[in-house]
Motif scaffolding. Sequence first.
Motif, PDB file in Angstrom:
ATOM      1  N   ASP A 132     -78.547  22.768  -3.296  1.00  0.00           N
ATOM      2  CA  ASP A 132     -79.209  21.901  -2.315  1.00  0.00           C
ATOM      3  C   ASP A 132     -80.367  22.620  -1.642  1.00  0.00           C
ATOM      4  O   ASP A 132     -81.440  22.039  -1.426  1.00  0.00           O
ATOM      5  N   ASP A 133     -80.174  23.902  -1.333  1.00  0.00           N
ATOM      6  CA  ASP A 133     -81.254  24.674  -0.714  1.00  0.00           C
ATOM      7  C   ASP A 133     -82.427  24.840  -1.678  1.00  0.00           C
ATOM      8  O   ASP A 133     -83.605  24.713  -1.294  1.00  0.00           O
ATOM      9  N   LEU A 134     -82.149  25.149  -2.943  1.00  0.00           N
ATOM     10  CA  LEU A 134     -83.221  25.297  -3.920  1.00  0.00           C
ATOM     11  C   LEU A 134     -83.984  24.000  -4.132  1.00  0.00           C
ATOM     12  O   LEU A 134     -85.220  23.981  -4.236  1.00  0.00           O
ATOM     13  N   ARG A 135     -83.273  22.882  -4.200  1.00  0.00           N
ATOM     14  CA  ARG A 135     -83.932  21.599  -4.387  1.00  0.00           C
ATOM     15  C   ARG A 135     -84.797  21.251  -3.186  1.00  0.00           C
ATOM     16  O   ARG A 135     -85.905  20.712  -3.317  1.00  0.00           O
ATOM     17  N   ALA A 136     -84.341  21.589  -1.975  1.00  0.00           N
ATOM     18  CA  ALA A 136     -85.141  21.321  -0.786  1.00  0.00           C
ATOM     19  C   ALA A 136     -86.411  22.169  -0.761  1.00  0.00           C
ATOM     20  O   ALA A 136     -87.451  21.745  -0.253  1.00  0.00           O
ATOM     21  N   GLN A 137     -86.348  23.380  -1.316  1.00  0.00           N
ATOM     22  CA  GLN A 137     -87.527  24.234  -1.350  1.00  0.00           C
ATOM     23  C   GLN A 137     -88.525  23.802  -2.427  1.00  0.00           C
ATOM     24  O   GLN A 137     -89.741  23.974  -2.276  1.00  0.00           O
ATOM     25  N   LEU A 138     -88.025  23.232  -3.531  1.00  0.00           N
ATOM     26  CA  LEU A 138     -88.907  22.822  -4.621  1.00  0.00           C
ATOM     27  C   LEU A 138     -89.609  21.505  -4.335  1.00  0.00           C
ATOM     28  O   LEU A 138     -90.755  21.298  -4.738  1.00  0.00           O
ATOM     29  N   LEU A 139     -88.948  20.596  -3.625  1.00  0.00           N
ATOM     30  CA  LEU A 139     -89.545  19.290  -3.357  1.00  0.00           C
ATOM     31  C   LEU A 139     -90.615  19.412  -2.282  1.00  0.00           C
ATOM     32  O   LEU A 139     -90.478  20.198  -1.346  1.00  0.00           O
ATOM     33  N   PRO A 140     -91.699  18.636  -2.370  1.00  0.00           N
ATOM     34  CA  PRO A 140     -92.733  18.678  -1.330  1.00  0.00           C
ATOM     35  C   PRO A 140     -92.239  18.066  -0.027  1.00  0.00           C
ATOM     36  O   PRO A 140     -91.329  17.227  -0.019  1.00  0.00           O
ATOM     37  N   VAL A 141     -92.829  18.495   1.068  1.00  0.00           N
ATOM     38  CA  VAL A 141     -92.477  18.003   2.393  1.00  0.00           C
ATOM     39  C   VAL A 141     -93.605  17.103   2.864  1.00  0.00           C
ATOM     40  O   VAL A 141     -94.746  17.568   3.032  1.00  0.00           O
ATOM     41  N   TRP A 142     -93.341  15.820   3.086  1.00  0.00           N
ATOM     42  CA  TRP A 142     -94.381  14.857   3.443  1.00  0.00           C
ATOM     43  C   TRP A 142     -94.378  14.532   4.936  1.00  0.00           C
ATOM     44  O   TRP A 142     -95.402  14.116   5.476  1.00  0.00           O
ATOM     45  N   GLN A 143     -93.250  14.699   5.624  1.00  0.00           N
ATOM     46  CA  GLN A 143     -93.162  14.170   6.972  1.00  0.00           C
ATOM     47  C   GLN A 143     -94.018  14.930   7.976  1.00  0.00           C
ATOM     48  O   GLN A 143     -94.365  14.412   9.025  1.00  0.00           O
ATOM     49  N   ASP A 144     -94.367  16.208   7.669  1.00  0.00           N
ATOM     50  CA  ASP A 144     -95.171  16.977   8.607  1.00  0.00           C
ATOM     51  C   ASP A 144     -96.669  16.811   8.383  1.00  0.00           C
ATOM     52  O   ASP A 144     -97.478  17.352   9.142  1.00  0.00           O
ATOM     53  N   ALA A 145     -97.067  16.123   7.304  1.00  0.00           N
ATOM     54  CA  ALA A 145     -98.489  15.983   6.996  1.00  0.00           C
ATOM     55  C   ALA A 145     -99.132  14.935   7.875  1.00  0.00           C
ATOM     56  O   ALA A 145     -98.460  14.042   8.398  1.00  0.00           O
ATOM     57  N   ASP A 146    -100.471  15.018   8.034  1.00  0.00           N
ATOM     58  CA  ASP A 146    -101.204  14.022   8.803  1.00  0.00           C
ATOM     59  C   ASP A 146    -101.226  12.708   8.046  1.00  0.00           C
ATOM     60  O   ASP A 146    -101.121  12.680   6.807  1.00  0.00           O
ATOM     61  N   PRO A 147    -101.382  11.591   8.773  1.00  0.00           N
ATOM     62  CA  PRO A 147    -101.461  10.305   8.074  1.00  0.00           C
ATOM     63  C   PRO A 147    -102.623  10.293   7.098  1.00  0.00           C
ATOM     64  O   PRO A 147    -103.752  10.657   7.430  1.00  0.00           O
ATOM     65  N   GLY A 148    -102.353   9.880   5.882  1.00  0.00           N
ATOM     66  CA  GLY A 148    -103.391   9.810   4.857  1.00  0.00           C
ATOM     67  C   GLY A 148    -103.632  11.101   4.137  1.00  0.00           C
ATOM     68  O   GLY A 148    -104.438  11.165   3.222  1.00  0.00           O
ATOM     69  N   GLN A 149    -102.931  12.199   4.577  1.00  0.00           N
ATOM     70  CA  GLN A 149    -103.131  13.502   3.935  1.00  0.00           C
ATOM     71  C   GLN A 149    -101.778  14.099   3.594  1.00  0.00           C
ATOM     72  O   GLN A 149    -100.918  14.226   4.455  1.00  0.00           O
ATOM     73  N   LYS A 150    -101.532  14.446   2.358  1.00  0.00           N
ATOM     74  CA  LYS A 150    -100.261  14.980   1.906  1.00  0.00           C
ATOM     75  C   LYS A 150    -100.267  16.479   2.029  1.00  0.00           C
ATOM     76  O   LYS A 150    -101.265  17.145   1.765  1.00  0.00           O
TER      77      LYS A 150
END
Length: 440
Positions: free
Chosen positions: A413-431
């Motif tokens: 679970d930890d490895l999968r969380a590190q490999l997947l991108p994190v979108w919630q901290d990005a600015d609106p319209g910017q990944k």
Amino acid sequence: MNRLICYLPLLLMLTATPLLAEPAVPPAEAAAPPATPKVATETMRAKQLQVKAWSAARARNVALYAANCASLVDDFLRCPEQPKALLHISELGVAKSDDLLYALEFTADERMDAVTWRLMQALLLRRAREMGYKVPIEAPVLRWLAAALTNRMVMGGRGIRGIYELDYQVANRQFVRRHFPRVDELLLSRLTPDYSELFQLHMLHCDLLAGCFELLPAAHGQIFRELLELTAHGRPLVEAVGYVLQNHQPGVISLQAWYERQVLVVCDRGIRHQSLAMIVDCVEVLESVQMVKAGQGLELVERVRLDEVPDVVKDLKLDLNAIGQLQLRFYEVKKDAPVLLQPALDMYSEALASLATGNTARFRHEFRAARSEFARVVARHRRIAAVLDEAEREYVTVPDRFGVYMRVQERYDDLRAQLLPVWQDADPGQKKAPSAVAAP
């Protein structure tokens, strides 16, 4: 024409035959009366209780619960002897109770606190009259004490687990804000269980008020027996309470002020179960006195059992206040002790009651019997604890059984969380760019 005349009698006979052959309709039979359900009866001779209900299971359950209530009343008033009069408890419609001395009716859908409150009043009335006190049926002292005991039975868990375990958090919140009920209103209240939530709060405060009187320097149950006696002689309850309080704690000016100080001490107890070793140490201190061996110095102080020191017993017999204080301390230890040890601790109080009457020989016999019984139940309690500890050691918990698999799963679970991108901290319209993978 002649042929038609010849057939005419035959036609008339054929048409009349169905009418003659039609059977007669029998009279309607009377409807059978409905079967009357059988009445089940359960009798508890040890507590002089008889329960009648429409089912055997309900009669048995009510009888066991009523016997538990009777035991609580007997312990509250310190009544060691068996009741003499029979208390009849019946489900509504089962039996007539107009001509019975002590009777109580209940319904299957009635709330437990309502039934218990009325049952406690009947049990208190029976005990008061058997002690020679002609207390009226509608006496306020019965309603107050019944509310206190109902709180211990229903809200305190005694009716379910067999132990008295109350939590005073609700009352403590009120007392922190200096919201104290008036003592005279608690004593004379005519509140009924119809007001469910309000009545539960009323029961809690009635129990706390009774707990304040239990802390007075007197034998267990003596305060409430005196109140029943004064009520039987016609003294108002508030006046009787003030009179008893002055007898056992002289110098009290205001009943309300005394209650507001004392109830904080009672509330501080809460749920406070002590360990077995602590209870054994407390009992050893209470049942013995410190003695110094002659010519050996102060470093050789030892504890000697109370019944083995004649001079101490002789002095204690003349001081009823000291006996009451010792009984009170045994009662406090009993509240903190496990259920298995509580009957043996009651035996100590009964032995001290014999000493208060001046019977020294009986006191020694009962005190030694109490010590022997206490040692026996302590040994039994330790054996039970050893069996439970062994069973706990042999039991393999779920985390231990599947610990390896769960640790591997958490790692993935930890490895999968590190490999997947994190979108919630990005600015609106910017990944946001994916984070770097940590080396395992």
